[in-house]
Design an enzyme around this catalytic site. Structure first.
Site, PDB file in Angstrom:
ATOM      1  CD  GLN A 179      10.697 -56.887  32.068  1.00 23.63           C
ATOM      2  OE1 GLN A 179      10.827 -55.957  31.281  1.00 23.63           O
ATOM      3  NE2 GLN A 179       9.534 -57.215  32.581  1.00 23.63           N
ATOM      4  CG  HIS A 189      13.540 -51.986  30.080  1.00 22.47           C
ATOM      5  ND1 HIS A 189      12.689 -51.907  29.002  1.00 22.47           N
ATOM      6  CD2 HIS A 189      12.752 -52.288  31.140  1.00 22.47           C
ATOM      7  CE1 HIS A 189      11.447 -52.172  29.392  1.00 22.47           C
ATOM      8  NE2 HIS A 189      11.463 -52.419  30.707  1.00 22.47           N
ATOM      9  CG  ASN A 224      11.191 -48.888  29.581  1.00 18.70           C
ATOM     10  OD1 ASN A 224      10.429 -48.780  28.637  1.00 18.70           O
ATOM     11  ND2 ASN A 224      10.830 -49.455  30.739  1.00 18.70           N
ATOM     12  CD  GLU A 225       7.329 -48.108  31.337  1.00 20.62           C
ATOM     13  OE1 GLU A 225       7.327 -48.496  32.517  1.00 20.62           O
ATOM     14  OE2 GLU A 225       6.583 -48.583  30.472  1.00 20.62           O
ATOM     15  CE1 TYR A 256       2.990 -50.936  29.298  1.00 20.17           C
ATOM     16  CE2 TYR A 256       1.816 -52.996  28.988  1.00 20.17           C
ATOM     17  CZ  TYR A 256       2.987 -52.305  29.021  1.00 20.17           C
ATOM     18  OH  TYR A 256       4.170 -52.950  28.757  1.00 20.17           O
ATOM     19  CD  GLU A 290       7.190 -51.500  27.709  1.00 22.39           C
ATOM     20  OE1 GLU A 290       6.416 -51.794  28.647  1.00 22.39           O
ATOM     21  OE2 GLU A 290       8.397 -51.295  27.871  1.00 22.39           O
ATOM     22  CD1 TRP A 332       4.981 -56.408  28.597  1.00 22.17           C
ATOM     23  CD2 TRP A 332       6.852 -55.548  27.700  1.00 22.17           C
ATOM     24  NE1 TRP A 332       6.032 -56.828  29.363  1.00 22.17           N
ATOM     25  CE2 TRP A 332       7.184 -56.323  28.842  1.00 22.17           C
ATOM     26  CE3 TRP A 332       7.879 -54.934  26.977  1.00 22.17           C
ATOM     27  CZ2 TRP A 332       8.519 -56.483  29.260  1.00 22.17           C
ATOM     28  CZ3 TRP A 332       9.175 -55.094  27.413  1.00 22.17           C
ATOM     29  CH2 TRP A 332       9.482 -55.862  28.538  1.00 22.17           C
ATOM     30  CD  GLU A 361       5.249 -57.322  34.717  1.00 19.18           C
ATOM     31  OE1 GLU A 361       5.972 -57.347  33.706  1.00 19.18           O
ATOM     32  OE2 GLU A 361       4.627 -56.320  35.079  1.00 19.18           O
ATOM     33  CD1 TRP A 362       9.133 -55.108  35.380  1.00 15.57           C
ATOM     34  CD2 TRP A 362      11.278 -55.337  35.940  1.00 15.57           C
ATOM     35  NE1 TRP A 362       9.906 -54.722  34.297  1.00 15.57           N
ATOM     36  CE2 TRP A 362      11.221 -54.858  34.632  1.00 15.57           C
ATOM     37  CE3 TRP A 362      12.549 -55.549  36.509  1.00 15.57           C
ATOM     38  CZ2 TRP A 362      12.360 -54.599  33.848  1.00 15.57           C
ATOM     39  CZ3 TRP A 362      13.682 -55.288  35.738  1.00 15.57           C
ATOM     40  CH2 TRP A 362      13.572 -54.823  34.448  1.00 15.57           C
TER      41      TRP A 362
HETATM   42  C1  GAL Z   1       6.275 -51.682  31.652  1.00 11.31           C
HETATM   43  C2  GAL Z   1       7.724 -52.105  31.676  1.00 11.31           C
HETATM   44  C3  GAL Z   1       7.940 -53.497  31.210  1.00 11.31           C
HETATM   45  C4  GAL Z   1       6.873 -54.466  31.664  1.00 11.31           C
HETATM   46  C5  GAL Z   1       5.482 -53.899  31.516  1.00 11.31           C
HETATM   47  C6  GAL Z   1       4.353 -54.747  32.077  1.00 11.31           C
HETATM   48  O1  GAL Z   1       6.072 -50.611  32.491  1.00 11.31           O
HETATM   49  O2  GAL Z   1       8.499 -51.248  30.871  1.00 11.31           O
HETATM   50  O3  GAL Z   1       9.236 -53.865  31.591  1.00 11.31           O
HETATM   51  O4  GAL Z   1       7.137 -54.982  32.894  1.00 11.31           O
HETATM   52  O5  GAL Z   1       5.402 -52.644  32.118  1.00 11.31           O
HETATM   53  O6  GAL Z   1       4.169 -54.510  33.426  1.00 11.31           O
END
Ligand code: GAL
Length: 579
Positions: A123, A225, A270-271, A402, A482, A532, A539-540
Site C-alpha cells: 500500500q 500483509h 494481517n487479517e 474499526y 488498526e 491506520w 486502499e486495495w
Molecule cells: C484493513 C487493512 C488495511 C487497510 C484498512 C482500511 O483491513 O489491513 O490494509 O486497507 O483495512 O481499509
C-alpha cells in the site's frame, strides 16, 4: 537479476501448475517428449524464468516515480507542527486544558502504553520492481484483472516509501509518535516466495529498522500483509495448499534471525479473515484449483493457522522474549433485536469471524463449534499434535477493530440457511446491517461511500474491549492494531486547506481513545494502539480514491502534509498518558 526459477506449464491451459525454485536446469525441457497421451492435463513442461520474466509474462510494464534513490530527510518545519484550531466543543465541562480540550481526571493511559501509526508494504512502498522484488498477487490483480481495482490504479509508485522512508519516519517522530508498524514485502526478500534470498531487500529493511531506532521510534513488523509472492500462488495455489507452511516458516526464519535483536513486536499475518476471503481469486489469471469456491477460504484459514503457529514457535526458539501474534479483524457485534434467533446469529458471527482464528490460538487449538461443524464436512480436523502446536501462539490479542455492526438471523431462519448450501448467507448464516431495528437511524456517521463497511461507532468500543479480554483472555493484553476512518468524499477536495481539516476522523480518534480510556479505567488491559494509517495510500480495490491517512500525500509530487487528525491522535496521549 540473477535469480531464476523453474516452472512447469500445463500446455493445455497455459497456466502455471508446478514449481521448483531451487537451482535451474541448463535448458528448457519438455517432460514426456517421446510419449503420447490423449489427456491434455498430463502435458506439462519446465521453463526457466528469471524474476524479470515473471514480471513480463504475468504483470507487464510497471511505472516508476522520478525519485528513485533513497532520500535524506528534510527538517520538519515547525510551522507544520502547529495544531489546528479547535474543531468542536468539549463534551464535559471540567475546565479548559492545554492545548485543545478538557480533561477527565479519572482517565489515564499507563506509561507503558504504546501508540503509533501503521502502513503496509504494497500500500505504501511503490518501487515494485526495484532491487530484485518479485511480483506478488497484487501486482497481477491491479495490473491485469479489469476492474479489480475500481479506479484501475496500481501500487507501482504508491507513496514511494521505498525511497522516502527516512522522511516518513522523521515526520512521525516530529509529531511525537513513538511507534511505527509496517509490513515486509515477502517477494522483495524472496522473489519467488522461497529459494534464493535477495540481499538488497534485507539491506533495505535493515536501514528502515535502524532509522526508526535512531529516531526513538519502536519498529513493529508484520510478515504478511496480503502481498503473496505470485510464484507461490501459481506453484501450488498459495494459501490453499499446505505446501505454504514450510515456505512461510522459512521466510519467518529469515526475518526473525535478521531482526529479532532490534524488533520486539512481530505480527505474523494481517487479517486472515480478509485475505482468506480473497479466495477464490479471479479466474484465468492464476493457477487453477479444484477446491470448490465456497470452501477455499477455509482451506486458506487452515494453512494460515498451521503457518502462523509454526512461525510463532520458531520465533520463540530464536528469541524467547519476542512478542509474536497475528492481527485479527472485525467489529463489535450487537444483536439487532432481543430475539433468541438474533442472539444465536451473533454467536455465529463471532465464530465465523474472530473465533475462526482466535479460538484455536487463544483457547484450545481448535475451531469454534459453529465453524467446526461446517469446516469438518470437507477439511480433515486438526490432529491432536496440530492442536497442541496451534494453541497458545499469540501473546497479545492484536485486533484491527474499526467499527461495529448490528447482527440478525437470516429472514428464512438460521436452520433453513444451514441446510441450504446455495443460500446467499451460507455457511455463516447471519446478516449484518448498520441500521437500528427501526430501519431509519444508522449506528453512527458513515465514512466515505468507498468503505461502506465502516461507520463511526465508537460508543461500542468499551463493550468490545471487555468482550475480547473476557472471551480470549490474552496473556499480554489487548491492542488495537488498526483503527481509523475514511473521511467522507475527501478525494473530491482540491485545495490543501480543506483536505487537511478532517473533522470526522478527528472526532473518531478522540472518541475512540476516550472509549479505550473508559475500558482501561474499568480494568481492561489495553496495551497499545496503531492508527491506520500513517498517510493516504493504496486502499486495495478502491485504489487511491478512499483516504485513511492522518497525513495527506500529494501523489504527483509525493509531498506529505499533516492533517488535523494527526494532532488529535497525539494530543489524547499528551493529555492522558502518565509521564
Ligand atoms: C484493513 C487493512 C488495511 C487497510 C484498512 C482500511 O483491513 O489491513 O490494509 O486497507 O483495512 O481499509
Amino acid at each position: 537479476m540473477a535469480f531464476t526459477t523453474v516452472i512447469a506449464l500445463l500446455l493445455a491451459t497455459s497456466s502455471i501448475v508446478v514449481s521448483q525454485n531451487s537451482s535451474s536446469p541448463s535448458s528448457t525441457s519438455v517432460a514426456n517428449a517421446s510419449q503420447t497421451s490423449s489427456a491434455p492435463a498430463s502435458f506439462v513442461t519446465n521453463l526457466e524464468l528469471s524474476v524479470e520474466d515473471l514480471w513480463d509474462l504475468y504483470v507487464g510494464p510497471v511505472s516508476t516515480f522520478s525519485i528513485n534513490t533513497t532520500v535524506q530527510p528534510t527538517p520538519i518545519p515547525s510551522s507544520s507542527l502547529i495544531p489546528p484550531p479547535s474543531l468542536y466543543y468539549p463534551s464535559f465541562p471540567t475546565g479548559q486544558q492545554v492545548p485543545l480540550q478538557s480533561k477527565n481526571e479519572s482517565w489515564r493511559f499507563p506509561k507503558t502504553f504504546w501508540y503509533g501509526v501503521a502502513g503496509a508494504s504494497y500500500q505504501i512502498e511503490g518501487a515494485v520492481k526495484a532491487e530484485g522484488r518479485g511480483p506478488s498477487i497484487w501486482d497481477v490483480l491491479s495490473h491485469r484483472v479489469p476492474g479489480y481495482v475500481i479506479t484501475n490504479e496500481t501500487g507501482d509508485n504508491a507513496d514511494n516509501n521505498y525511497y522516502m522512508y527516512k522522511e516518513d519516519i522523521a515526520r512521525i517522530a516530529a509529531l511525537g509518535i513513538k511507534t511505527y508498524s509496517f509490513s515486509l514485502s515477502w517477494s522483495r526478500i524472496l522473489p519467488f516466495g522461497s529459494g534464493p534470498v535477495n540481499e538488497q531487500a534485507l539491506l533495505h529493511y535493515d536501514d528502515l529498522i535502524d532509522t526508526c531506532i535512531s529516531y526513538g521510534v519502536t519498529p513493529m513488523v508484520t510478515l504478511y500483509h496480503w502481498d503473496l509472492p505470485l510464484f507461490l500462488q501459481n506453484s501450488y495455489g498459495g494459501w490453499l495448499s499446505e505446501k505454504i507452511v514450510p515456505d512461510f516458516t522459512e521466510y519467518a526464519r529469515i526475518a526473525f534471525t535478521r531482526w529479532s535483536s532490534k524488533v520486539h513486536y512481530w505480527f505474523t499475518v494481517n487479517e486472515p479473515i480478509v485475505f482468506c476471503g480473497f479466495y477464490p481469486l479471479p479466474e484465468n489469471f492464476f493457477k487453477k484449483t479444484d477446491i470448490p469456491k465456497k470452501q477455499q477460504p477455509y482451506f486458506c484459514g487452515h494453512n494460515v493457522l498451521l503457518s502462523h503457529s509454526a512461525a510463532y514457535r520458531l520465533g520463540k526458539s530464536i528469541n524467547s522474549s519476542l512478542s509474536i501474534s497475528f492481527k485479527t479483524n472485525g467489529g463489535y457485534k450487537i444483536p439487532r433485536t432481543d430475539s433468541a434467533a438474533d442472539a444465536q446469529a451473533v454467536q455465529r458471527a463471532w465464530d465465523f469471524q474472530e473465533g475462526w482464528f482466535a479460538n484455536p490460538t487463544f483457547l484450545n487449538g481448535d475451531y469454534p463449534p459453529n465453524l467446526k461443524s461446517h469446516v469438518e464436512t470437507f477439511l480433515t480436523p486438526f490432529t491432536d499434535a496440530q492442536k497442541e502446536q496451534i494453541n497458545g501462539t499469540c501473546d497479545i490479542f492484536a485486533h484491527d477493530a474499526y467499527t461495529s455492526d448490528f447482527i440478525e438471523a437470516p429472514e428464512s431462519g438460521i436452520e433453513a440457511c444451514i441446510a441450504n448450501s446455495s443460500h446467499t448467507l451460507f455457511p455463516s448464516c447471519y446478516n449484518t446491517t448498520k441500521l437500528y431495528a427501526n430501519n431509519y437511524w444508522a449506528i453512527g456517521p458513515a465514512s466515505d461511500p468507498g468503505s461502506p463497511w465502516l461507520y463511526k461507532a465508537t460508543d461500542w468500543v468499551p463493550a468490545f474491549l471487555h468482550y475480547m479480554q473476557d472471551t480470549w483472555k490474552p496473556r499480554d493484553g489487548v491492542a488495537i492494531t488498526e483503527f481509523g476512518i475514511s473521511e467522507p468524499y475527501e478525494e473530491l477536495r482540491t485545495n490543501l486547506a480543506s483536505i487537511v481539516i478532517d473533522p470526522l476522523r478527528s472526532a473518531y480518534y478522540r472518541d475512540y481513545l476516550s472509549a479505550i480510556l473508559i475500558a482501561i479505567s474499568e480494568g481492561v488491559n489495553v496495551v497499545g494502539t496503531l492508527a491506520w494509517s500513517i498517510y493516504d495510500n493504496m486502499e486495495w480495490s478502491q485504489g487511491y480514491s478512499v483516504k485513511f491517512g492522518i497525513q495527506y500525500v500529494n501523489l504527483t509530487t509525493q509531498e506529505r502534509y499533516f492533517k488535523a487528525s494527526a494532532f488529535e491522535y497525539v494530543n489524547m496521549f499528551n493529555v492522558y498518558q502518565e509521564k
